[in-house]
Write a protein that holds these residues in place. Structure first.
Motif, PDB file in Angstrom:
ATOM      1  N   LEU A  94      21.657 -55.136  34.262  1.00 24.27           N
ATOM      2  CA  LEU A  94      22.310 -53.600  33.935  1.00 24.27           C
ATOM      3  C   LEU A  94      23.693 -54.091  33.054  1.00 24.27           C
ATOM      4  CD1 LEU A  94      23.272 -52.597  37.702  1.00 24.27           C
ATOM      5  CD2 LEU A  94      21.573 -51.619  35.946  1.00 24.27           C
ATOM      6  N   ALA A  95      23.602 -55.401  32.267  1.00 31.65           N
ATOM      7  CA  ALA A  95      24.624 -55.617  31.497  1.00 31.65           C
ATOM      8  C   ALA A  95      24.549 -54.842  30.110  1.00 31.65           C
ATOM      9  CB  ALA A  95      24.468 -57.144  31.057  1.00 31.65           C
ATOM     10  N   ILE A  96      25.809 -54.556  29.584  1.00 33.81           N
ATOM     11  CA  ILE A  96      25.799 -53.558  28.384  1.00 33.81           C
ATOM     12  C   ILE A  96      25.194 -54.474  27.156  1.00 33.81           C
ATOM     13  CG2 ILE A  96      27.271 -53.042  26.565  1.00 33.81           C
ATOM     14  CD1 ILE A  96      29.330 -52.133  28.911  1.00 33.81           C
ATOM     15  N   ASP A  97      25.322 -55.954  27.143  1.00 30.94           N
ATOM     16  CA  ASP A  97      24.539 -56.724  26.138  1.00 30.94           C
ATOM     17  C   ASP A  97      23.147 -56.457  26.004  1.00 30.94           C
ATOM     18  OD1 ASP A  97      26.750 -58.063  25.148  1.00 30.94           O
ATOM     19  OD2 ASP A  97      26.766 -59.918  26.140  1.00 30.94           O
ATOM     20  N   GLY A  98      22.460 -56.557  27.320  1.00 26.65           N
ATOM     21  CA  GLY A  98      21.037 -56.134  27.373  1.00 26.65           C
ATOM     22  C   GLY A  98      20.785 -54.813  26.721  1.00 26.65           C
ATOM     23  N   PHE A  99      21.521 -53.863  26.972  1.00 24.44           N
ATOM     24  CA  PHE A  99      21.200 -52.768  26.806  1.00 24.44           C
ATOM     25  C   PHE A  99      21.316 -52.656  25.065  1.00 24.44           C
ATOM     26  CE2 PHE A  99      23.266 -48.541  25.685  1.00 24.44           C
ATOM     27  CZ  PHE A  99      22.061 -47.767  25.805  1.00 24.44           C
ATOM     28  N   LEU A 100      22.445 -52.988  24.763  1.00 31.45           N
ATOM     29  CA  LEU A 100      22.721 -53.118  23.011  1.00 31.45           C
ATOM     30  C   LEU A 100      21.463 -53.887  22.234  1.00 31.45           C
ATOM     31  CD1 LEU A 100      26.589 -53.513  22.833  1.00 31.45           C
ATOM     32  CD2 LEU A 100      25.046 -51.483  22.749  1.00 31.45           C
ATOM     33  N   LYS A 101      21.178 -55.094  23.004  1.00 32.48           N
ATOM     34  CA  LYS A 101      19.919 -55.790  22.122  1.00 32.48           C
ATOM     35  C   LYS A 101      18.643 -54.823  22.178  1.00 32.48           C
ATOM     36  CE  LYS A 101      21.788 -60.334  23.072  1.00 32.48           C
ATOM     37  NZ  LYS A 101      21.520 -61.550  23.763  1.00 32.48           N
ATOM     38  N   LYS A 102      18.592 -54.057  23.265  1.00 32.49           N
ATOM     39  CA  LYS A 102      17.164 -53.459  23.336  1.00 32.49           C
ATOM     40  C   LYS A 102      17.309 -52.376  22.343  1.00 32.49           C
ATOM     41  CE  LYS A 102      16.090 -54.082  28.313  1.00 32.49           C
ATOM     42  NZ  LYS A 102      16.191 -53.217  29.572  1.00 32.49           N
ATOM     43  N   ARG A 103      18.337 -51.573  21.926  1.00 32.37           N
ATOM     44  CA  ARG A 103      18.744 -50.550  21.115  1.00 32.37           C
ATOM     45  C   ARG A 103      18.488 -51.239  19.799  1.00 32.37           C
ATOM     46  NH1 ARG A 103      23.776 -46.837  21.567  1.00 32.37           N
ATOM     47  NH2 ARG A 103      22.763 -46.213  19.857  1.00 32.37           N
ATOM     48  N   GLN A 104      18.901 -52.460  19.537  1.00 27.35           N
ATOM     49  CA  GLN A 104      18.877 -53.056  18.134  1.00 27.35           C
ATOM     50  C   GLN A 104      17.623 -53.423  17.858  1.00 27.35           C
ATOM     51  OE1 GLN A 104      21.040 -56.535  18.020  1.00 27.35           O
ATOM     52  NE2 GLN A 104      20.989 -56.412  15.763  1.00 27.35           N
ATOM     53  N   ARG A 105      16.706 -54.001  18.952  1.00 24.87           N
ATOM     54  CA  ARG A 105      15.146 -54.272  18.757  1.00 24.87           C
ATOM     55  C   ARG A 105      14.484 -52.989  18.430  1.00 24.87           C
ATOM     56  NH1 ARG A 105      14.827 -57.622  23.929  1.00 24.87           N
ATOM     57  NH2 ARG A 105      16.243 -59.226  23.170  1.00 24.87           N
ATOM     58  N   LEU A 106      14.888 -52.018  19.156  1.00 19.31           N
ATOM     59  CA  LEU A 106      14.132 -50.752  18.931  1.00 19.31           C
ATOM     60  C   LEU A 106      14.441 -50.307  17.516  1.00 19.31           C
ATOM     61  CD1 LEU A 106      12.241 -48.520  20.078  1.00 19.31           C
ATOM     62  CD2 LEU A 106      14.348 -47.446  20.893  1.00 19.31           C
ATOM     63  N   ALA A 107      15.590 -49.958  17.058  1.00 18.21           N
ATOM     64  CA  ALA A 107      15.869 -49.717  15.609  1.00 18.21           C
ATOM     65  C   ALA A 107      15.323 -50.532  14.555  1.00 18.21           C
ATOM     66  CB  ALA A 107      17.348 -49.722  15.676  1.00 18.21           C
ATOM     67  N   GLN A 108      15.148 -51.867  14.720  1.00 13.74           N
ATOM     68  CA  GLN A 108      14.470 -52.622  13.917  1.00 13.74           C
ATOM     69  C   GLN A 108      12.950 -52.644  13.760  1.00 13.74           C
ATOM     70  OE1 GLN A 108      15.684 -56.583  15.061  1.00 13.74           O
ATOM     71  NE2 GLN A 108      17.484 -56.728  13.991  1.00 13.74           N
ATOM     72  N   SER A 109      12.330 -52.302  14.856  1.00 16.93           N
ATOM     73  CA  SER A 109      10.912 -52.055  15.071  1.00 16.93           C
ATOM     74  C   SER A 109      10.674 -50.546  14.085  1.00 16.93           C
ATOM     75  CB  SER A 109      10.437 -52.062  16.419  1.00 16.93           C
ATOM     76  OG  SER A 109      10.859 -51.033  17.090  1.00 16.93           O
ATOM     77  N   ARG A 110      11.546 -49.731  14.410  1.00 18.00           N
ATOM     78  CA  ARG A 110      11.293 -48.448  13.631  1.00 18.00           C
ATOM     79  C   ARG A 110      11.464 -48.628  12.260  1.00 18.00           C
ATOM     80  NH1 ARG A 110      14.346 -44.121  17.820  1.00 18.00           N
ATOM     81  NH2 ARG A 110      12.665 -44.250  19.673  1.00 18.00           N
ATOM     82  N   SER A 111      12.511 -49.176  11.970  1.00 19.80           N
ATOM     83  CA  SER A 111      12.671 -49.429  10.556  1.00 19.80           C
ATOM     84  C   SER A 111      11.551 -50.184   9.840  1.00 19.80           C
ATOM     85  CB  SER A 111      13.881 -49.959  10.057  1.00 19.80           C
ATOM     86  OG  SER A 111      13.996 -51.307  10.613  1.00 19.80           O
ATOM     87  N   ALA A 112      11.107 -51.083  10.522  1.00 17.91           N
ATOM     88  CA  ALA A 112       9.869 -51.986   9.995  1.00 17.91           C
ATOM     89  C   ALA A 112       8.517 -51.126   9.724  1.00 17.91           C
ATOM     90  CB  ALA A 112       9.576 -53.112  11.095  1.00 17.91           C
ATOM     91  N   GLN A 113       8.363 -50.222  10.499  1.00 17.41           N
ATOM     92  CA  GLN A 113       7.325 -49.354  10.517  1.00 17.41           C
ATOM     93  C   GLN A 113       7.214 -48.426   9.655  1.00 17.41           C
ATOM     94  OE1 GLN A 113       6.933 -47.298  14.278  1.00 17.41           O
ATOM     95  NE2 GLN A 113       6.452 -49.112  15.204  1.00 17.41           N
TER      96      GLN A 113
END
Length: 78
Positions: A59-78
């Motif tokens: 439930l940590a905020i760090d994990g949530f922010l990392k997931k959002r960053q990975r999702l944004a990076q994967s969307r920009s790579a496509q």
């Protein structure tokens, strides 16, 4: 722990009010204090929430922010 604090707050401490320190009387033996209110329970609940959100867990905020960053990076790579 949060459930225990909530039960104690509503069943025991709520009738004594918000203040954690109730000075009943000052005698020759020293000050006499009354029962504590629910202020300490709220403080402990805030500390628990801080540990849950700021710690390293699911439930940590760090994990949530990392997931959002990975999702944004994967969307920009496509």
């Amino acid at each position: 722990m949060a459930a225990l604090l909530l039960v104690a707050m509503f069943t025991v401490h709520l009738p004594y009010g918000f203040s954690s320190i109730k000075l009943v009387a000052v005698t020759a033996a020293g000050p006499q204090f009354g029962p504590p209110g629910y202020e300490c329970n709220l403080l402990y609940l805030a500390c628990l929430a801080t540990l849950v959100l700021g710690g390293s867990g699911p439930l940590a905020i760090d994990g949530f922010l990392k997931k959002r960053q990975r999702l944004a990076q994967s969307r920009s790579a496509q």
